[in-house]
Scaffold this active site. Structure first.
Site, PDB file in Angstrom:
ATOM      1  N   ALA A 256       0.794  -1.230   0.000  1.00 52.48           N
ATOM      2  CA  ALA A 256       0.000   0.000   0.000  1.00 52.48           C
ATOM      3  C   ALA A 256       0.835   1.294   0.000  1.00 52.48           C
ATOM      4  O   ALA A 256       0.626   2.167  -0.865  1.00 52.48           O
ATOM      5  CB  ALA A 256      -0.985  -0.033   1.165  1.00 52.48           C
TER       6      ALA A 256
ATOM      7  N   ASP B 211      -4.035  -2.753   3.803  1.00 53.62           N
ATOM      8  CA  ASP B 211      -4.255  -1.972   2.573  1.00 53.62           C
ATOM      9  C   ASP B 211      -5.299  -0.883   2.744  1.00 53.62           C
ATOM     10  O   ASP B 211      -5.282   0.128   2.047  1.00 53.62           O
ATOM     11  CB  ASP B 211      -4.643  -2.896   1.424  1.00 53.62           C
TER      12      ASP B 211
END
Ligand code: MRU
Length: 347
Positions: free
Chosen positions: A56, A238
């Site tokens: 991420a 994420d």
């Protein structure tokens, strides 16, 4: 190199605002250490989509730099229109990691009043996002290191390390700082089907740091826990919803259930840029679905019948109640509840 000197830099901007991006191509690891130069926004989009750059925070940094590439040589009168074209395009690269959207919004804000300095400002903003990413990694490590007691066994899933960020990583930063403090521990890296980020990336980077790491197939975690070899689980994230429900690599939810069944603490490590307070809970988080071939034809070998039906979600959501604590660069959120999340993020 990244600020984490034992892992080669994931993303580097080369030159001035008219320069380009050099990525470590993570699809080639651990066999080959290959860099790939991205000179257009299309190159960055492709690199994010096929996971040459992944994780991420690293996706956020790459997207920010992609905006700079997309705006080079744009006349001032077209700047605003082109900026939105480029950010909208990058938003289509991958749907789940919110850091991508967070970084693109920052880039849009910093060039909202175009003038002849706009490209320079975008470039500085992209570099600032990268620098902040390095600092937040370190701070997550410092906040979390004491969770790793001397002699413990740690299980992690996917790769939330230096390769997934511009610095030390998130989950793995905690391990790097614990090791710097002289702590001895053993890590089990889930292989992480279907793209093997655990076996290919986490095992590789921990081994580079001389950290004792053992790869297991995903379906072995229950047995390893039953054998009392795991004292804590640490994973990355994420996207984290306002109530603490956490999207991370597919398989994470199963690991959290196993940890609960065995009475093992389950920690998430993530920067504030991974929180999406606009999503009330995990059901609102978009889950990426990827190509069937990742399962039926992974790494060059057919492993399922031709034309068989496949379902390939890339992420799952772990409910907040299975998460012992979330370690952020601003502090530790425990218990994982909406009010505590706000307190730490705003504190
Ligand atoms: O599909 P990937 O490899 O981008 O998935 C990565 C993960 O799920 C990581 O755990 C997450 O992005 C956190 S990285 C610090």
């Amino acid at each position: 190199m990244s600020d984490n000197a034992m892992t080669p830099a994931t993303i580097t901007w080369i030159g001035d605002a008219n320069g380009f991006v050099r990525l470590l191509d993570q699809t080639r690891l651990p066999i080959e250490l290959v860099y790939r130069d991205c000179r257009t926004v299309q190159d960055i989009w492709e690199a994010i989509r096929v996971l040459r750059v992944r994780g991420a925070p690293a996706i956020g940094v790459a997207a920010a730099m992609g905006v700079v590439l997309g705006l080079q040589n744009t006349p001032p009168e077209r700047f605003s229109e082109r900026l939105h074209e480029v950010t909208d395009y990058l938003r289509t690269s991958r749907p789940t990691a919110v850091n991508l959207f967070w970084a693109l919004e920052r880039m849009e804000k910093c060039a909202s009043q175009p003038d002849n300095q706009s490209l320079e400002r975008l470039w500085q903003e992209a570099l600032a996002i990268q620098k902040e990413d390095q600092e937040m990694c370190r701070r997550i490590g410092l906040f979390g290191a004491d969770l790793v007691a001397e002699g413990s066994g740690v299980l992690t899933h996917c790769n939330a390390g230096a390769l997934a960020t511009s610095g030390y990583g998130t989950a793995l930063s905690i391990l790097y700082v614990a090791a710097e403090k002289g702590r001895h521990f053993r890590v089990f890296a889930d292989e992480t089907r279907p793209l093997l980020q655990g076996a290919r990336l986490t095992a590789w980077e921990l081994a580079q740091h001389n950290i004792d790491v053992t790869v297991i197939c995903d379906n072995m975690a229950a047995q390893v826990m039953k054998e009392k070899k795991v004292d804590l689980v640490i994973v990355g994230a994420d996207r984290i919803a306002a109530n603490g429900d956490t999207a991370n690599k597919i398989g994470t939810y199963g690991v959290a259930l196993l940890a609960k069944a065995h009475g093992i603490p389950f920690y998430v490590a993530a920067p504030s840029s991974t929180f999406d307070l606009s999503r009330a809970s995990g059901v609102d988080i978009p889950i990426e679905e990827r190509m069937p071939e990742e399962i039926t034809f992974g790494f060059g070998k057919q492993t399922a019948p031709t034309n068989i039906k496949v379902y390939n979600p890339a992420f799952d959501v772990t409910p907040a109640e299975l998460i012992t604590a979330i370690i952020t660069e601003k502090g530790i959120i425990r218990p994982v509840q909406a009010a505590n999340i706000l307190k730490v993020l705003e504190g």
